[in-house]
Design an enzyme around this catalytic site. Structure first.
Site, PDB file in Angstrom:
ATOM      1  N   ASP A 171       0.867  -1.171   0.000  1.00  0.00           N
ATOM      2  CA  ASP A 171       0.000   0.000   0.000  1.00  0.00           C
ATOM      3  C   ASP A 171       0.914   1.234   0.000  1.00  0.00           C
ATOM      4  O   ASP A 171       2.151   1.135   0.051  1.00  0.00           O
ATOM      5  CB  ASP A 171      -0.948  -0.025   1.217  1.00  0.00           C
ATOM      6  CG  ASP A 171      -2.163   0.849   0.979  1.00  0.00           C
ATOM      7  OD1 ASP A 171      -3.212   0.603   1.597  1.00  0.00           O
ATOM      8  OD2 ASP A 171      -2.071   1.787   0.169  1.00  0.00           O
TER       9      ASP A 171
HETATM   10  C1  GLC Z   1      -4.198   4.468  -0.081  1.00  0.00           C
HETATM   11  C2  GLC Z   1      -5.105   3.305   0.227  1.00  0.00           C
HETATM   12  C3  GLC Z   1      -5.177   2.300  -0.859  1.00  0.00           C
HETATM   13  C4  GLC Z   1      -5.055   3.023  -2.190  1.00  0.00           C
HETATM   14  C5  GLC Z   1      -3.647   3.540  -2.269  1.00  0.00           C
HETATM   15  C6  GLC Z   1      -3.418   4.324  -3.575  1.00  0.00           C
HETATM   16  O1  GLC Z   1      -3.502   4.860   1.055  1.00  0.00           O
HETATM   17  O2  GLC Z   1      -4.902   2.601   1.446  1.00  0.00           O
HETATM   18  O3  GLC Z   1      -6.425   1.611  -0.728  1.00  0.00           O
HETATM   19  O4  GLC Z   1      -5.344   2.145  -3.250  1.00  0.00           O
HETATM   20  O5  GLC Z   1      -3.296   4.340  -1.173  1.00  0.00           O
HETATM   21  O6  GLC Z   1      -4.164   5.487  -3.562  1.00  0.00           O
END
Ligand code: GLC
Length: 753
Positions: free
Chosen positions: A285
């Site tokens: 993430d």
């Molecule tokens: C965010 C979220 C994730 C998302 C990623 C890209 O922090 O936790 O679900 O897809 O970053 O935006």
């Protein structure tokens, strides 16, 4: 008159192979060609080029700078670029100016629509309609891929049992089976029949795993999920996603039992790769690799990269430690180059499957697919089916033709941005059909519409404007009050310790109720709210989890009976925050509540210590929630009956057929979502009092009756038992077919050896 028996086998246990169904010879040949191309390319790559593929960056304005990184082979994926001209320009650098011409995979959070915004996933879950969820994902893929996006970070299939958690909005609720079905439907919609279709986008099963169990419902907080609970409740949606061929997985921010998912080899290797034989790739993430330093799980970026790569993360989102730290770690042997090769293999495979090597560019001149009429129709239908009728007394709904003046009140009546809900980067509020706009269109010259918002936004608190709105409402035959949450109040990092209506909304409802006029309250929110008082003050209540672009049109049709509510609660509604966690598939405990307990205000003075009995409930809130899972009314009524099982004793290899009659005993054609629950009454570990195993939408005309069947393979009653083995244990089971998780009379069957 009983219609014919309908056999419905809604099963999601279909083991679809990764990379499409490998059953067909063509697919096998395609896969062999892809594997050869992967190996041929991998052999040519330098270590830096391999690490470049494992590196995902977020886009930014300076395209020269971005191009240089791509030219040097330092970037495998870019997220948050949505300009097709820039996407093609960057892709051309990758294809024509980098040494090996490896395309970039462009990614974006397309969570519930790209331009045409559908209800938030929690709302889509309330439809209990996987076909509708699949269609919404398909439309999102068509719109997103038209600008060059080929990877979305969805579906979010985290089980969530805590409405304080802001991201409850983004998932499909508290139930493992419902989340599994909706997750698989989303993946099918995003990825289409074949990943290499230009309108297909790679799905991403996220957040792996257990993120929704954050302590206190506070985002990013630690979780303490023991392996058995992980395997029985949180992992099944992800296993189904893997088997359904989700191209990618994303690790979750939380540490479970002290181990951040981004460094957790048990889930990423033992479960995902060894047990499930998963062949897609795993992305971290946002900066979750480097955040393992803050977790206290890594002392610096070197150790963070070491732990993430060795645990099985293949691509790093934005923190860049792999590219910077891995070369030294490989030199010292702490990371094997074979590990890097495997990660790059997984990534290249998906890029080949997406057809990016052969068709890397998007057609900048293609006619726009945004807000296509068919997309808006689908979004409206999704919004209609996601709305839940919680209360309807005195036949307040549907609004009758006699009503000549309607007061439209509340801060959510004309909140074009807010009703799109959370996780909407590319939706445009100018396209939103708000309730006010839709009601005015529906009213035409036949109904006078008095609009008095009362409050400017959900957190506004203005006694004067509340009074003005209440005064205006006295002139109406019926009041429709739109309250709820601004979009920003749910979603990532947007958690609440108090779930009452924000600002002066409760005072507004109270003031409107005092007018004595028939009042419909419509709630548009990102989560269940504690609205017991407002429900008591309203004659009818519709709950609409942020319904998206067409929400207003959907609500207007429902209010005036052009459509009939069918939605069911995808998660339990607590009476009070203090009841959380509260969910239907709980264990029974040794002292289950009897629902006859004496509550706070009835306790005699100087009551003896044990005089109230000793069962599991709250003196002030009792045991039951405000609304149970699976609850929702209709403008008509339904009657269940005549539940019959195909056998009273079954083996694991058998399939149980459960037949029942359903009648429409009311005045409107309506759709009922029949639900099948089972209970394993005694097992080697305690089991939930109920688990949803099937559901079905059944439309009936007034007076119509159907005999319907569910088919349930006994093999789907497996659970992870005292020996941590996934088994079906012989024993007695209860089975309910009912309108929600708290209704119905069980029938029994036995599983035998
Ligand atoms: C965010 C979220 C994730 C998302 C990623 C890209 O922090 O936790 O679900 O897809 O970053 O935006």
């Amino acid at each position: 008159m009983i219609n014919k028996v309908i056999k419905i086998a809604v099963s999601i246990a279909l083991p679809l192979c990764f990379m499409g169904c490998a059953s067909s010879n063509d697919t096998k040949k395609e896969n062999e060609v892809i594997e050869k191309r992967v190996e041929t390319l991998l052999r040519k790559m330098t270590l830096e080029e391999k690490l470049g593929q494992m590196n995902q960056i977020t886009s930014y304005a300076n395209i020269e700078d971005l191009s240089n990184l791509i030219k040097k082979g330092e970037v495998g994926s870019i997220l948050n670029e949505t300009d097709p001209v820039r996407i093609n320009a960057l892709q051309r650098v990758a294809m024509e100016e980098s040494r090996l011409g490896i395309p970039i995979i462009m990614a974006r959070d397309v969570i519930h629509g790209f331009k045409t915004i559908f209800p938030i996933p929690l709302g889509q879950a309330a439809s209990f309609n996987p076909d509708l969820v699949e269609e919404g994902a398909r439309i999102a893929a068509i719109e997103a891929s038209s600008v060059g996006i080929r990877w979305t970070f969805a579906p979010m299939i985290d089980i969530g049992r805590d409405p304080r958690w802001g991201r409850i909005a983004e998932g499909f609720g508290e139930d493992t089976y419902l989340t599994t079905v909706m997750g698989v439907a989303s993946i099918k919609g995003y990825q289409g029949d074949s990943l290499n279709s230009p309108t297909s986008i790679a799905a991403c099963a996220k957040h792996f795993v257990g993120y929704g169990a954050a302590e206190g419902g506070r985002d990013y907080n630690s979780t303490s999920i023991p392996e058995r609970l992980l395997r029985n409740v949180f992992l099944p949606p992800f296993e189904a996603a893997a088997k359904a061929g989700s191209a990618t997985f994303m690790t979750s921010f939380n540490d479970n039992d002290g181990v951040p998912s981004t460094g957790n080899a048990f889930i990423l290797k033992d479960v995902l790769r060894k047990e499930w034989k998963y062949e897609g790739f795993v992305v971290s993430d946002w900066a979750s690799v480097s955040e393992m330093i803050a977790h206290g799980f890594a002392s610096d970026e070197t150790e963070a990269a070491l732990k993430a790569i060795n645990a099985g993360v293949d691509m790093e989102m934005v923190s860049g430690t792999f590219f910077r730290e891995a070369p030294q770690l490989i030199k010292t042997g702490q990371i094997k180059e074979e590990t890097i090769d495997n990660a790059v293999r997984y990534i290249l495979r998906i890029k080949f499957m997406l057809g990016l090597f052969d068709n890397p560019y998007v057609d900048e001149k293609a006619p726009s697919t945004f807000y296509a009429p068919s997309h808006l129709v689908a979004a409206k239908q999704a919004a209609i089916e996601s709305v839940i009728l919680l209360k309807n007394e005195k036949n307040t709904l549907p609004i009758s033709a006699d009503v000549k003046t309607v007061a439209v009140v509340g801060p959510m009546a004309n909140a074009a941005y807010e009703q799109m809900g959370t996780w909407v980067f590319d939706g445009e509020k100018e396209q939103t059909q708000t309730p006010l706009k839709a009601i005015r269109e529906l009213a035409g010259n036949n109904i006078q519409v008095i609009y008095a918002p009362g409050l400017t936004h959900s957190r506004d608190n203005n006694a004067a404007t509340i009074a003005q709105a209440a005064n205006a409402a006295t002139k109406a035959d019926v009041i429709v009050a739109f309250v709820g949450e601004e979009s920003i109040l749910s979603g990532e990092a947007h958690c609440l310790a108090n779930l009452d209506l924000q600002g002066g909304q409760s005072q507004l409802i109270s003031a409107l109720s005092k007018t004595g006029k028939p009042m419909v309250t419509v709630v548009m929110a990102g989560r269940p709210l504690t609205i017991e008082r407002e429900i008591e003050q309203s004659d009818a209540v519709l709950y609409s989890f942020h319904p998206g672009t067409m929400g207003g049109a959907a609500l207007a049709d429902l209010l005036w009976g052009k459509a009939v509510p069918s939605g069911k609660t995808p998660m339990t509604f607590p009476k009070a925050v203090g009841q959380i966690p509260v969910y239907y598939s709980h264990n029974n405990t040794g002292r289950p509540a009897q629902r006859s307990e004496v509550l706070l205000n009835e306790i005699p003075i100087e009551a003896g210590q044990t005089s109230l009995g000793c069962t599991s409930f709250y003196l002030d809130a009792g045991f039951d929630p405000l609304y149970p899972f699976g609850y929702g009314l209709s403008y008509t009524t339904f009657q269940y009956g005549n539940v019959k099982l195909s056998a009273k004793e079954l083996k694991e290899t058998d399939t149980l057929v459960a037949e029942f009659d359903l009648a429409n005993t009311g005045k409107y054609t309506g759709t009922e979502i029949a639900q099948l629950y089972v209970q394993d009454k005694s097992a080697s570990v305690t089991r939930p009092v109920k688990e949803l195993k099937r559901f079905m939408r059944i439309e009936l005309k007034p007076g119509e009756k159907k005999t319907v069947c569910f088919e349930l393979p006994i093999s789907e009653l497996t659970f992870w038992n005292i020996d941590m083995k996934q088994v079906v244990e012989p024993g007695d089971f209860n089975l309910w077919i009912a309108t929600d998780s708290q209704s119905g009379t069980p029938v029994t069957f036995k599983v035998i050896d």
